[in-house]
Design an enzyme around this catalytic site. Structure first.
Site, PDB file in Angstrom:
ATOM      1  N   HIS A 112       1.435   2.178  -3.470  1.00 43.84           N
ATOM      2  CA  HIS A 112       0.313   3.048  -4.034  1.00 43.84           C
ATOM      3  C   HIS A 112       0.446   4.483  -3.559  1.00 43.84           C
ATOM      4  CE1 HIS A 112      -1.939  -0.075  -6.230  1.00 43.84           C
ATOM      5  NE2 HIS A 112      -1.754  -0.866  -5.171  1.00 43.84           N
TER       6      HIS A 112
ATOM      7  N   GLU B  89      -0.393  -0.129  -9.830  1.00 44.58           N
ATOM      8  CA  GLU B  89      -0.247  -1.402  -9.279  1.00 44.58           C
ATOM      9  C   GLU B  89       1.329  -1.824  -9.388  1.00 44.58           C
ATOM     10  OE1 GLU B  89      -1.514  -4.955  -7.039  1.00 44.58           O
ATOM     11  OE2 GLU B  89      -2.267  -3.056  -7.279  1.00 44.58           O
TER      12      GLU B  89
ATOM     13  N   GLU C 222       1.221  -1.176   0.000  1.00 45.07           N
ATOM     14  CA  GLU C 222       0.140   0.117   0.010  1.00 45.07           C
ATOM     15  C   GLU C 222       0.842   1.253   0.037  1.00 45.07           C
ATOM     16  OE1 GLU C 222      -2.949  -0.427  -0.802  1.00 45.07           O
ATOM     17  OE2 GLU C 222      -3.070  -2.343  -0.518  1.00 45.07           O
TER      18      GLU C 222
END
Length: 489
Positions: free
Chosen positions: A258, A284, A255
């Site tokens: 991202h 991604e 995460e």
């Protein structure tokens, strides 16, 4: 003010409202009390209605006709606004609001159904979501493939046919590699109990080690880890499991990938269409290269081994080499987010094929669990033991994210290309990673990809950063070399 300036002034307000709507979603998963579900659904619907009205405001069409691009940034903003305007205008406001309301309700029903292992309780609301998304896809696609209309929402320019060709090239070598690995003795698995508070503390250290800026972000727990927001407010969530700290650590790193993309975009693009990630596949690619090529490398796991020993004491793995093998252990499992690099894409390809059939009308919602379980047994050689390990494991379909799953594998393909270029640019990178220092690696990604946001199209973004058009060859070479070394193939 000229037409472009008028348009961008209006767009900044729309972007700000979209951030507020996104914060409602973050709050629902991370903080909202259970009893607020019905009211939150109404709030989501209201925001969707407002945003839809702004995105099809007739003035946008007038401004687009008159606006002139004086540089590449203006050209990219106009490209993105034009694309959104044309797409949104095809979707009735009533449908946009109904989708927002229904998916908000569906999310809570999915979470409860998953906890109670009750597929039957989830299927009626899922049927509503599927029907609404089919209606939306048909409105957007016209005579084209409706699934491509959904896919284009997450990966502009991609088609189901083009992705099928790429995935068909991936599948045989992944299947062969998996079979060869599972024929060899497996490295030791991690065992024991690991304090969850210590997991979260070490996860925070990992997040900052990979460049996550906590002055414009925060980390919380959620059922399904995710990243939310852009610009100066980018939040992540993770989860803990007392017997599986890797789940927490690598969900966090994933995460952060991202979040780092969104935090890395040049501030001059704040609250503009360029000021966010260009696609979910490119997004991604950042999470996967952070998590896998960097975070699961021999060099970085050597550092992590020392950190875990300091945090938890002796946990049964004798040395850093054995720990590297344990971190990258290939083993049976039903959960996509916990899958090793070799098998992960097989999980994604299952979902890609199933949801295409669902959207094409070749598979009924009531037959979805059986289709999932049959395909899983065929691909992996063993049965799904419970719904939370099968159909109910992922949040995506409850939120209406059909067309999203293939971007996971596309992101892996992109990451393979980027990693090849990164290693060529920084040949001594392992010296840094062995110290837990990712600065040059993440800096290279920020300089060559992240800072530009949506300035270029997805394919152009990867081509610019990696020096080659996206293709599956670098990913396959990386996997075969890495796991061939671990398993002595």
């Amino acid at each position: 003010m000229n037409a472009y300036q008028d348009l961008m002034s209006f767009q900044r307000e729309t972007e700000a409202l979209a951030q507020v709507a996104g914060r409602l979603g973050w709050d629902q998963e991370a903080m909202m009390p259970e009893g607020a579900t019905a009211q939150r659904a109404e709030e989501h619907a209201a925001m969707a209605h407002i945003l839809h009205a702004r995105r099809i405001d007739p003035r946008i069409g007038d401004w687009l006709e008159k606006a002139e691009a004086t540089d590449e940034i203006a050209a990219a903003n106009l490209r993105e606004i034009k694309r959104s305007f044309a797409r949104t205008a095809k979707v009735p406001a009533r449908l946009a609001a109904e989708l927002a309301k229904t998916t908000s309700l569906a999310h809570r029903i999915w979470a409860r159904s998953r906890a109670e292992e009750d597929v039957a309780a989830f299927l009626p609301i899922l049927q509503q979501v599927v029907d609404l998304r089919k209606e939306e896809a048909a409105a957007i696609a016209g005579d084209a493939d409706p699934y491509d209309a959904l896919l284009d929402d997450y990966e502009p320019g991609a088609t189901g046919a083009s992705l099928s060709a790429m995935f068909n090239a991936l599948r045989p070598r992944l299947v062969d590699l998996r079979a060869a690995i599972l024929d060899r003795p497996a490295p030791a698995a991690l065992t024991g109990s690991f304090d969850e508070a210590i997991q979260l503390a070490l996860s925070t250290k990992l997040a900052t080690a990979f460049g996550y800026d906590l002055t414009t972000g925060r980390m919380d727990k959620a059922v399904h880890p995710f990243s939310s927001g852009s610009g100066l407010d980018v939040r992540i969530t993770t989860r803990t499991n007392p017997i599986d700290p890797f789940n927490c650590f690598y969900s966090t790193i994933h995460e952060v990938g991202h979040a780092a993309y969104e935090q890395g975009i040049d501030d001059k693009h704040l609250l503009t269409p360029v000021g966010r990630g260009v696609s979910m596949g490119v997004h991604e690619s950042q999470s996967r290269i952070y998590e896998n090529q960097l975070g699961r490398s021999r060099a970085f796991t050597g550092w992590l081994y020392t950190e875990m020993r300091d945090a938890f004491g002796d946990f049964g793995i004798p040395d850093a080499d054995a720990f590297y093998a344990t971190v990258n252990r290939v083993s049976d499992g039903c959960i996509r987010t916990e899958a090793d690099e070799v098998q992960y894409n097989l999980h994604v390809l299952l979902r890609f094929d199933v949801e295409r059939a669902l959207m094409a009308g070749d598979l009924a919602v009531n037959d979805l669990e059986a289709a999932w379980n049959d395909r899983f047994k065929a691909d992996f050689g063993y049965a799904v033991d419970k719904p939370s390990n099968g159909l109910l494991q992922d949040v995506h379909w409850s939120e209406g994210l059909f067309g999203y799953f293939p971007t996971y594998t596309l992101g892996n393909v992109y990451a393979g290309c980027l990693h090849e270029a990164l290693r060529a640019a920084i040949p001594d990178l392992d010296d840094d990673l062995a110290r837990g220092d990712t600065l040059r690696a993440t800096g290279w990604l920020r300089e060559n990809l992240q800072q530009y946001g949506a300035l270029r199209t997805p394919v152009e973004t990867i081509t610019h950063a990696a020096g080659q058009a996206p293709n599956e060859a670098p990913l396959l070479s990386y996997l075969e070399q890495k796991f061939g070394g671990i398993y002595g193939l």
